[in-house]
Design a protein around this motif. Sequence first.
Motif, mmCIF file in Angstrom:
data_model
loop_
_atom_site.group_PDB
_atom_site.id
_atom_site.type_symbol
_atom_site.label_atom_id
_atom_site.label_comp_id
_atom_site.label_asym_id
_atom_site.label_seq_id
_atom_site.Cartn_x
_atom_site.Cartn_y
_atom_site.Cartn_z
ATOM 1 N N ILE A 175 1.659 -60.426 -11.667
ATOM 2 C CA ILE A 175 1.216 -61.432 -11.359
ATOM 3 C C ILE A 175 2.825 -62.191 -11.179
ATOM 4 O O ILE A 175 3.630 -61.177 -12.677
ATOM 5 N N VAL A 176 3.075 -62.988 -10.642
ATOM 6 C CA VAL A 176 4.401 -63.402 -10.089
ATOM 7 C C VAL A 176 3.752 -64.592 -10.673
ATOM 8 O O VAL A 176 3.561 -65.883 -9.895
ATOM 9 N N LEU A 177 5.491 -65.042 -11.746
ATOM 10 C CA LEU A 177 5.133 -66.901 -12.531
ATOM 11 C C LEU A 177 7.090 -67.032 -11.436
ATOM 12 O O LEU A 177 8.116 -66.450 -11.566
ATOM 13 N N VAL A 178 6.775 -68.327 -10.639
ATOM 14 C CA VAL A 178 8.649 -68.694 -10.274
ATOM 15 C C VAL A 178 8.252 -70.481 -11.128
ATOM 16 O O VAL A 178 7.803 -71.237 -10.828
ATOM 17 N N PHE A 179 9.976 -70.360 -11.917
ATOM 18 C CA PHE A 179 10.563 -71.269 -12.439
ATOM 19 C C PHE A 179 11.265 -71.572 -11.088
ATOM 20 O O PHE A 179 12.157 -71.395 -10.774
ATOM 21 N N ASP A 180 11.714 -73.062 -11.341
ATOM 22 C CA ASP A 180 13.174 -73.705 -10.632
ATOM 23 C C ASP A 180 14.320 -73.590 -11.445
ATOM 24 O O ASP A 180 13.879 -73.610 -13.499
ATOM 25 N N ALA A 181 15.847 -73.478 -11.043
ATOM 26 C CA ALA A 181 16.060 -73.770 -12.742
ATOM 27 C C ALA A 181 16.870 -74.610 -13.822
ATOM 28 O O ALA A 181 17.758 -74.586 -14.470
ATOM 29 N N ASP A 182 16.357 -75.762 -12.788
ATOM 30 C CA ASP A 182 16.475 -76.878 -14.239
ATOM 31 C C ASP A 182 15.198 -77.016 -14.880
ATOM 32 O O ASP A 182 15.121 -77.245 -15.039
ATOM 33 N N HIS A 183 14.396 -75.782 -14.441
ATOM 34 C CA HIS A 183 13.106 -75.730 -15.485
ATOM 35 C C HIS A 183 12.945 -75.005 -16.977
ATOM 36 O O HIS A 183 13.430 -73.997 -16.993
ATOM 37 N N GLU A 184 11.745 -75.946 -17.631
ATOM 38 C CA GLU A 184 11.758 -75.432 -19.219
ATOM 39 C C GLU A 184 10.512 -75.266 -19.527
ATOM 40 O O GLU A 184 10.093 -76.529 -20.063
ATOM 41 N N PRO A 185 9.382 -73.940 -19.281
ATOM 42 C CA PRO A 185 8.428 -73.917 -19.665
ATOM 43 C C PRO A 185 8.436 -74.232 -20.980
ATOM 44 O O PRO A 185 8.898 -73.821 -21.500
ATOM 45 N N GLU A 186 6.944 -74.684 -21.272
ATOM 46 C CA GLU A 186 6.615 -75.005 -22.613
ATOM 47 C C GLU A 186 6.078 -73.093 -23.376
ATOM 48 O O GLU A 186 6.340 -71.620 -22.541
ATOM 49 N N PRO A 187 6.542 -72.484 -24.516
ATOM 50 C CA PRO A 187 5.961 -71.045 -24.382
ATOM 51 C C PRO A 187 5.264 -71.083 -24.343
ATOM 52 O O PRO A 187 4.650 -69.811 -24.174
ATOM 53 N N THR A 188 4.037 -71.473 -24.199
ATOM 54 C CA THR A 188 2.194 -71.213 -23.628
ATOM 55 C C THR A 188 2.234 -71.249 -22.435
ATOM 56 O O THR A 188 0.510 -70.767 -22.011
ATOM 57 N N ALA A 189 3.620 -72.019 -21.529
ATOM 58 C CA ALA A 189 2.679 -71.701 -20.308
ATOM 59 C C ALA A 189 2.252 -70.271 -19.445
ATOM 60 O O ALA A 189 1.383 -70.570 -18.849
ATOM 61 N N LEU A 190 2.889 -69.618 -19.689
ATOM 62 C CA LEU A 190 3.003 -68.743 -18.750
ATOM 63 C C LEU A 190 1.548 -68.113 -19.481
ATOM 64 O O LEU A 190 0.623 -67.453 -18.566
ATOM 65 N N ARG A 191 0.829 -68.047 -21.257
ATOM 66 C CA ARG A 191 -0.725 -68.094 -20.923
ATOM 67 C C ARG A 191 -1.240 -68.699 -20.204
ATOM 68 O O ARG A 191 -2.362 -68.150 -19.399
ATOM 69 N N ARG A 192 -1.247 -69.715 -20.245
ATOM 70 C CA ARG A 192 -2.115 -71.003 -19.671
ATOM 71 C C ARG A 192 -2.057 -70.406 -18.039
ATOM 72 O O ARG A 192 -3.111 -71.087 -17.736
ATOM 73 N N THR A 235 18.909 -78.599 -4.372
ATOM 74 C CA THR A 235 18.617 -80.121 -5.276
ATOM 75 C C THR A 235 19.624 -80.286 -6.181
ATOM 76 O O THR A 235 19.701 -79.417 -6.752
ATOM 77 N N SER A 236 21.074 -81.258 -6.000
ATOM 78 C CA SER A 236 21.730 -80.917 -6.710
ATOM 79 C C SER A 236 21.420 -81.636 -8.236
ATOM 80 O O SER A 236 20.566 -82.740 -8.735
ATOM 81 N N ARG A 237 21.995 -81.341 -9.473
ATOM 82 C CA ARG A 237 21.733 -80.966 -11.111
ATOM 83 C C ARG A 237 22.337 -81.972 -11.621
ATOM 84 O O ARG A 237 23.808 -81.316 -11.274
ATOM 85 N N SER A 238 22.295 -82.417 -13.249
ATOM 86 C CA SER A 238 23.157 -83.467 -13.691
ATOM 87 C C SER A 238 23.172 -83.111 -15.214
ATOM 88 O O SER A 238 23.878 -83.352 -15.441
ATOM 89 N N GLY A 239 22.369 -81.946 -15.258
ATOM 90 C CA GLY A 239 22.232 -80.994 -16.383
ATOM 91 C C GLY A 239 21.898 -81.835 -17.409
ATOM 92 O O GLY A 239 22.132 -82.051 -18.795
ATOM 93 N N ALA A 240 20.918 -82.693 -16.525
ATOM 94 C CA ALA A 240 20.271 -83.595 -18.115
ATOM 95 C C ALA A 240 19.582 -82.737 -19.446
ATOM 96 O O ALA A 240 18.993 -82.227 -19.091
ATOM 97 N N THR A 241 19.268 -83.575 -20.569
ATOM 98 C CA THR A 241 19.305 -83.197 -21.853
ATOM 99 C C THR A 241 17.501 -83.925 -21.709
ATOM 100 O O THR A 241 16.987 -84.953 -21.422
ATOM 101 N N SER A 242 17.064 -83.610 -22.802
ATOM 102 C CA SER A 242 15.601 -84.498 -23.244
ATOM 103 C C SER A 242 15.163 -85.863 -23.195
ATOM 104 O O SER A 242 15.751 -85.473 -24.569
ATOM 105 N N THR A 243 14.577 -86.273 -22.660
ATOM 106 C CA THR A 243 14.318 -87.527 -23.487
ATOM 107 C C THR A 243 12.823 -87.948 -22.742
ATOM 108 O O THR A 243 12.764 -89.156 -22.257
ATOM 109 N N VAL A 244 12.031 -87.334 -23.059
ATOM 110 C CA VAL A 244 10.514 -87.368 -22.133
ATOM 111 C C VAL A 244 10.420 -88.609 -23.190
ATOM 112 O O VAL A 244 10.205 -88.419 -24.751
#
Length: 471
Positions: free
Chosen positions: A168-185, A434-443
């Motif tokens: 299995i191959v998983l892909v994320f983009d450079a600005d992505h931060e997956p939850e620890p269980t995302a891969l298993r799900r 896509t240009s990034r701004s380095g934003a921190t989490s404010t979900v």
Amino acid sequence: MAAHGADRPEGRPLVLVAYLLGLAGAIAAFGIGPTLGVVAGALNVVFGVYFCRHLAFAVAAARWAERDLLAADVGLDSYTPPVAVLVGCKNEELVVDGMVAALLALDYPTDRLTLVVVDDGSDDATGAKLDAWAVRDPRLRVLHRAPGSGGGKSGALNEALALVDAEIVLVFDADHEPEPTALRRLVRHFRDPSVGAVMGRCVIRNGQDSTMANTVFVDYLSGYLVNEYGRQALFELPAYGGANCAVRASTLRALGGWNPETVTEDTDLTLRILLMGQRVRYDVSAIDFEEAVVSAQRFWKQRYRWARGHQKCLRDYWRPLMRSPHLSPLEKVETTLFLGVYHVPVLSGLGLLLTVLRAFGVGDLPVIGLLPLSMLLFIGPLAELCVGLLVGRVERRSAWRLLGFLPAFALSIWITSRAYVDGMLGRPYSWVKTSRSGATSTVLATPPPVAAVPAQTPARPRSFASPGEDR
């Protein structure tokens, strides 16, 4: 079908000429009033179909999405095939540290997980930061591509794919931060041999950074909690989204990898997977946080690329889609509607033009006959947006963010129309990051807590399918 089905020339200038000649001929033969009336009627039909589609997705999400979130822990530990996680990075020094830290925190057996990050010819500190991480943690492999290697994201991922041996191959983009269980799900769905790819849910983490980021935050709630959920619940036809997505390695290699000739490799791969007889699934509980664009200029560049690539996929794949023995007539219709999404704003612009012409006395269609254009144009997407806010449990004051969609929708009409004309004329265009701004989490959304499902629950569509569950 060729390994890459969308690598033929893009331009269709003669089609544009045919449209104009057909319109001129109809006006000459029947008059401008009746001709514009027929055009308005055709637009009403198209908008009516999409309205029903939006509404059906909204109802499905309102009825079942939260329960699927609550039932999300089925089969997380029982299936752990070898997995490779791939990320392409080009000038991502502002976000790469958060991304790598999140990858290293993924909950998966170490001996079955390979992490490969590609420095795609960066001219900032991206490569140096990745090398520093690789020194500290041997689980991370870094591949450096020379500047100008070509192929965009697809080229970077294809080079990484050649280095790994995984099921299995998983892909994320450079600005992505997956939850620890995302891969298993995501991975658990591949117990079903008919599954070629699985998409997870992306959540905007910087919705408070700007008005535009606010708008994109709500847009993602609608897109992932309602639209893709609805496509899974009603048709089992979600799309491979390009990031926070998994794909079966044997499927990917059989298709020749990601297509470097398209700027939307995700939509292209979705169609090729369906045409080879496999399916894509969507897991609403596999959550990954990403950064939204914070300005209108970045929104333009991002959505222009999405529109340009999506429109090209419709032009390239509608014939193979109609001939496919692997899809039912209803599935062919839904997939065509999915491919037509980035044409609808173009038609919306045409509908607005008809309204303006009528206001100036051009044409004989009564003004009231144009009202369905505007009503069906807005009510369907508005229903999805509202349900997204409800299911996402967004704070009350966030409802005002719906107002931000009025200027965003107007901007989308211009973006998609420009992309359509440029594509039909065959104007050159290559992949643009896509240009990034380095934003921190404010979900701003609060996902429902994971809990056991009550013993007695009504039947529901399999929008969340347990591993090994028959399709």
